[in-house]
Design an enzyme around this catalytic site. Sequence first.
Site, short mmCIF file in Angstrom:
data_model
loop_
_atom_site.label_atom_id
_atom_site.label_comp_id
_atom_site.label_asym_id
_atom_site.label_seq_id
_atom_site.Cartn_x
_atom_site.Cartn_y
_atom_site.Cartn_z
N GLN A 35 0.37 -4.79 8.02
CA GLN A 35 0.02 -3.41 8.43
C GLN A 35 1.22 -2.49 8.21
O GLN A 35 1.09 -1.29 8.33
CB GLN A 35 -0.37 -3.40 9.91
CG GLN A 35 -1.61 -4.23 10.21
CD GLN A 35 -1.77 -4.50 11.70
OE1 GLN A 35 -0.81 -4.79 12.42
NE2 GLN A 35 -3.01 -4.39 12.19
N CYS A 64 -0.79 13.28 -4.82
CA CYS A 64 -1.34 14.63 -4.68
C CYS A 64 -2.84 14.50 -4.46
O CYS A 64 -3.55 13.93 -5.29
CB CYS A 64 -1.06 15.45 -5.94
SG CYS A 64 -1.89 17.06 -5.91
N SER A 73 -0.66 -5.43 15.04
CA SER A 73 -1.37 -4.66 16.05
C SER A 73 -2.85 -4.97 15.88
O SER A 73 -3.46 -4.58 14.89
CB SER A 73 -1.09 -3.18 15.83
OG SER A 73 -1.94 -2.43 16.65
N HIS A 115 -2.38 -1.03 4.81
CA HIS A 115 -2.35 0.42 5.07
C HIS A 115 -1.63 1.17 3.95
O HIS A 115 -1.14 2.27 4.16
CB HIS A 115 -1.66 0.72 6.40
CG HIS A 115 -2.39 0.20 7.60
ND1 HIS A 115 -2.27 0.74 8.85
CD2 HIS A 115 -3.26 -0.82 7.74
CE1 HIS A 115 -3.02 0.06 9.71
NE2 HIS A 115 -3.63 -0.89 9.04
N CYS A 161 3.14 19.74 -5.45
CA CYS A 161 2.94 18.81 -6.56
C CYS A 161 3.59 19.37 -7.83
O CYS A 161 3.43 20.54 -8.15
CB CYS A 161 1.44 18.63 -6.77
SG CYS A 161 1.01 17.69 -8.22
#
Length: 250
Positions: free
Chosen positions: A96, A122, A190, A114, A147
Amino acid sequence: MERDALESSIEWILSSKKTLVLTGPEISAESGLPDFSDPEFNPPISNFRSSREVRAKYWKSLRSAYHLLANAAPNPAHEALAELGMMGYVHSLFTQATDGLHQRAGTLDVIELHSSIQWIICTSCGKDARTDDIMSVLEKGAEVPACEACGKDLLKPGISFPGQPPPHWEIREAWMQLHGCELFLIAGASLDVQPGASLPAVAHEQGAKIVIISERESLADDYAHAVIYGKPSQVLPHILGKIKERIELN
Ligand SMILES: [Zn+2]
């Protein structure tokens, strides 16, 4: 450390033909890093896109935390897992964490559930950039970076904010790998944050043994085969040491 849980876990690591590992914020915290799954670093995507103020606040938080990441090093938990991997005891590692410390410690097969804090995308045109480069832009005084390709200031890390779908490939890969898993070793994760939260139940259905190493209790403790309450940075090196002793004796 509970002796029986520890002894059993060592036996299972030695005998398992397919061990998967899940790690998370407790291990990052031991390297002095904040929990990047905290709401501070995860504004709802609709607010982030519609409000420049939300974006400015986000970049300010990320900039101060990223400074810690630039100076962070893998800790004994990362190192023990990397060594167990090199010894052939870890099939793959899901994490994670978004900080890349497992890779820096030498773990080769890391699935980042994640995504990573180290890349920026962008959300308008899809161009990616290194977070290091965006941080330099912020250092020069920009409140919200823009960007390079399209000029819009809608950049964000690949991490899914609330309201965005989670990283698709990574979750599919994690589910596929759980097939045939004999041991699921959960260290410092978690277990109330998806998609990691659902993985112990999937492993359980597959008939895998489940070992949890954590300082905190979790809902998955009820059906884990062993729970070792302690700091992953202490428990994992201890397990590694015991495994080396066992190998040398044989
Ligand atoms: Zn763009």
